[in-house]
Design a protein around this motif. Structure first.
Motif, PDB file in Angstrom:
ATOM      1  N   GLU A 155       4.047  21.442   9.409  1.00  0.00           N
ATOM      2  CA  GLU A 155       2.680  21.231   9.890  1.00  0.00           C
ATOM      3  C   GLU A 155       2.337  22.098  11.093  1.00  0.00           C
ATOM      4  O   GLU A 155       1.214  22.556  11.229  1.00  0.00           O
ATOM      5  N   ASP A 160       7.215  17.394   8.415  1.00  0.00           N
ATOM      6  CA  ASP A 160       6.233  16.921   9.391  1.00  0.00           C
ATOM      7  C   ASP A 160       7.041  16.443  10.595  1.00  0.00           C
ATOM      8  O   ASP A 160       7.749  15.446  10.513  1.00  0.00           O
ATOM      9  N   ILE A 199       6.301  15.074  13.459  1.00  0.00           N
ATOM     10  CA  ILE A 199       5.942  13.686  13.805  1.00  0.00           C
ATOM     11  C   ILE A 199       4.787  13.293  12.894  1.00  0.00           C
ATOM     12  O   ILE A 199       3.699  13.870  12.977  1.00  0.00           O
ATOM     13  N   ASP A 200       5.035  12.364  12.003  1.00  0.00           N
ATOM     14  CA  ASP A 200       3.953  11.816  11.194  1.00  0.00           C
ATOM     15  C   ASP A 200       3.555  10.499  11.848  1.00  0.00           C
ATOM     16  O   ASP A 200       4.366   9.576  11.949  1.00  0.00           O
ATOM     17  N   GLY A 201       2.288  10.471  12.319  1.00  0.00           N
ATOM     18  CA  GLY A 201       1.849   9.332  13.127  1.00  0.00           C
ATOM     19  C   GLY A 201       1.819   9.737  14.593  1.00  0.00           C
ATOM     20  O   GLY A 201       2.223   8.961  15.466  1.00  0.00           O
ATOM     21  N   THR A 202       1.320  10.925  14.851  1.00  0.00           N
ATOM     22  CA  THR A 202       1.300  11.434  16.234  1.00  0.00           C
ATOM     23  C   THR A 202       0.482  10.547  17.165  1.00  0.00           C
ATOM     24  O   THR A 202       0.846  10.367  18.326  1.00  0.00           O
ATOM     25  N   GLY A 254      -5.209   5.312   5.084  1.00  0.00           N
ATOM     26  CA  GLY A 254      -5.258   6.098   6.314  1.00  0.00           C
ATOM     27  C   GLY A 254      -6.558   6.877   6.371  1.00  0.00           C
ATOM     28  O   GLY A 254      -7.318   6.918   5.390  1.00  0.00           O
ATOM     29  N   PHE A 255      -6.802   7.461   7.521  1.00  0.00           N
ATOM     30  CA  PHE A 255      -8.035   8.217   7.730  1.00  0.00           C
ATOM     31  C   PHE A 255      -7.705   9.591   8.290  1.00  0.00           C
ATOM     32  O   PHE A 255      -6.784   9.735   9.104  1.00  0.00           O
ATOM     33  N   TYR A 261      -9.033  13.253  10.282  1.00  0.00           N
ATOM     34  CA  TYR A 261      -9.487  13.450  11.661  1.00  0.00           C
ATOM     35  C   TYR A 261     -10.916  13.990  11.753  1.00  0.00           C
ATOM     36  O   TYR A 261     -11.449  14.118  12.835  1.00  0.00           O
ATOM     37  N   ARG A 276      -4.079  -0.234   8.129  1.00  0.00           N
ATOM     38  CA  ARG A 276      -4.047   1.174   8.507  1.00  0.00           C
ATOM     39  C   ARG A 276      -2.939   1.263   9.558  1.00  0.00           C
ATOM     40  O   ARG A 276      -3.151   0.936  10.732  1.00  0.00           O
ATOM     41  N   GLY A 312      -0.833   4.075  10.262  1.00  0.00           N
ATOM     42  CA  GLY A 312      -0.864   5.293  11.070  1.00  0.00           C
ATOM     43  C   GLY A 312       0.114   6.389  10.697  1.00  0.00           C
ATOM     44  O   GLY A 312       0.140   7.429  11.351  1.00  0.00           O
ATOM     45  N   SER A 313       0.925   6.171   9.655  1.00  0.00           N
ATOM     46  CA  SER A 313       1.832   7.237   9.200  1.00  0.00           C
ATOM     47  C   SER A 313       1.895   7.197   7.676  1.00  0.00           C
ATOM     48  O   SER A 313       2.420   6.248   7.091  1.00  0.00           O
ATOM     49  N   CYS A 314       1.374   8.242   7.058  1.00  0.00           N
ATOM     50  CA  CYS A 314       1.385   8.328   5.588  1.00  0.00           C
ATOM     51  C   CYS A 314       2.814   8.235   5.053  1.00  0.00           C
ATOM     52  O   CYS A 314       3.082   7.536   4.077  1.00  0.00           O
ATOM     53  N   GLU A 355      -5.030   7.281   0.061  1.00  0.00           N
ATOM     54  CA  GLU A 355      -5.734   8.020   1.106  1.00  0.00           C
ATOM     55  C   GLU A 355      -6.214   9.343   0.522  1.00  0.00           C
ATOM     56  O   GLU A 355      -5.455  10.052  -0.133  1.00  0.00           O
TER      57      GLU A 355
END
Ligand code: IPD
Ligand code: CA
Ligand code: CA
Length: 278
Positions: free
Chosen positions: A76, A92, A94-97, A164-165, A167, A191, A193-195, A212
Motif C-alpha cells: 500500500e 498492507d 497496517i490495515d486499520g490505520t 467498512g467505509f 475515505y 464497522r 475498522g480493518s478489512c 464493502e
C-alpha cells in the motif's frame, strides 16, 4: 525454506508470511508506545498515513528481498516492485490505520502471497495482541495455530454483518445508502475498522458476513484466503463505489459458503451489487 529460485509450497510461503507479519506487528506495537502522529494524508484529509505504516512496509520489503529476491511486491505505501519468479507479495503494513492511531482494537499487518496471480498463502497478525490468522491454499486456516471454521448460517434476517467505509466523501455516500437499506434486513451491522481482520472474524465464526465496496488487494488478499480456507466463500463482485460510478468487480464479499446465495441476494437488494442497482 531456502532463498532458491523455485516456488516453495503454499505452507512454506504461509510460514514465511507469518514470520514477516509478526515482525511487522511487533514494530508497529513498539512505535505506538513512543506515541504516534499523522505523517501525511492520501486520498482525503481523513485518509492518513503514520510513520509506522511506512516503517512496517519498509521492513516487510527488506525481509522479502532477503528471503525471496526475485519476487514481486505490491504494497500500500510503496511502488510496485516487479519480479521474475511468478511469486508476488501483497502487503498492507497496517490495515486499520485509524484504529492504530487512536489505540482502538482492530488493526493488523496483512501479508499475502500470490503464485501465478492466485493467492496461495496469507497471514493477518493483530498488532496489539499478536493474534495470528494464517492460511495456505488447500491446507485450512488457523488462529494461533489452531484450526478455525465459519459458524453455521443463521436464518434469513439474522446475520451479523461486518462492513467498512472508504475515505472519499462520494464513496461514503454510496456505501452509507447501501448500509441503510441493509440494516433492517440483518441482525446488526458492525464497522470494526480493518478489512483484513473483518474477513478473519467471519472465518472464525465471530460474524456471519462481510461486504464493502472498494477495498484494495492489500486489504483483502490474506483475509480472503483465511476465510476461503475456513469454509467460507470470498469473491470480488461487480458493483459501484460511487452512485453514478462505473460498475467494476470492486465489491468485496465474504460469508460462510453454505449461505452464499442468500447473502448475495440480500446485498443486491440493498444496492451493493450491479444486478439490482436502486
Ligand atoms: C482500510 C480498512 C478499513 C476499510 C477501508 C480500508 P487502511 O484500510 O481496511 O476497514 O473499510 O476500506 O482502506 O487504510 O486502514 O489500511
Ligand atoms: Ca488497508
Ligand atoms: Ca494500510
Amino acid at each position: 525454506m531456502s532463498a532458491a529460485r523455485g516456488v516453495p509450497a503454499p505452507a512454506d510461503l504461509r510460514d514465511l508470511a507469518v514470520a514477516l507479519a509478526r515482525e511487522g506487528a511487533e514494530l508497529a506495537r513498539d512505535m505506538r508506545r513512543g506515541g504516534i502522529e499523522v505523517a501525511d494524508t492520501k486520498s482525503s484529509a481523513v485518509d492518513v498515513v503514520t510513520e509506522a505504516d511506512r516503517a512496517v512496509e519498509d521492513l516487510l520489503r527488506r525481509r522479502i528481498a532477503e528471503h525471496r529476491p526475485d519476487d514481486a511486491v505490491l504494497g500500500e505505501e510503496g511502488d510496485d516492485l516487479p519480479g521474475t519468479s511468478g511469486v508476488r507479495w501483497v502487503v498492507d503494513p497496517i490495515d486499520g490505520t485509524v484504529n492504530y492511531l487512536y489505540g482502538l482494537a482492530d488493526c493488523a499487518v496483512s501479508v499475502a502471497v500470490e503464485v501465478g496471480g492466485e493467492v496461495v498463502a496469507g497471514a493477518v497478525v493483530a498488532i496489539w495482541t499478536g493474534l495470528t490468522y494464517a492460511a495456505a491454499r488447500g491446507e485450512g486456516a488457523t488462529r494461533d495455530g489452531l484450526p478455525i471454521r465459519v459458524r453455521p448460517v443463521p436464518p434469513a434476517g439474522e446475520r451479523l454483518v461486518l462492513t467498512g467505509f472508504g475515505y472519499q466523501r462520494e464513496v461514503r455516500e454510496h456505501q452509507a445508502a447501501c448500509v441503510a437499506r441493509l440494516l433492517p434486513e440483518v441482525r446488526d451491522i458492525r464497522r470494526m475498522g480493518s478489512c483484513a481482520l473483518d474477513l478473519c472474524h467471519v472465518a472464525e465464526g465471530a460474524a456471519d458476513g462481510y461486504v464493502e465496496a472498494g477495498p484494495q488487494p492489500w486489504d483483502h488478499a490474506a483475509g480472503g484466503l483465511v476465510l476461503a480456507e475456513a469454509g467460507g466463500r470470498f469473491e470480488l463482485l461487480e458493483g459501484r463505489t460511487t452512485p453514478g460510478g462505473t460498475p467494476a468487480r470492486v465489491v468485496v464479499v465474504g460469508s460462510p459458503a453454505d449461505g452464499w446465495d442468500g447473502f448475495v441476494s440480500t446485498l443486491a437488494d440493498a444496492g451493493f451489487l450491479e444486478s439490482v442497482a436502486p
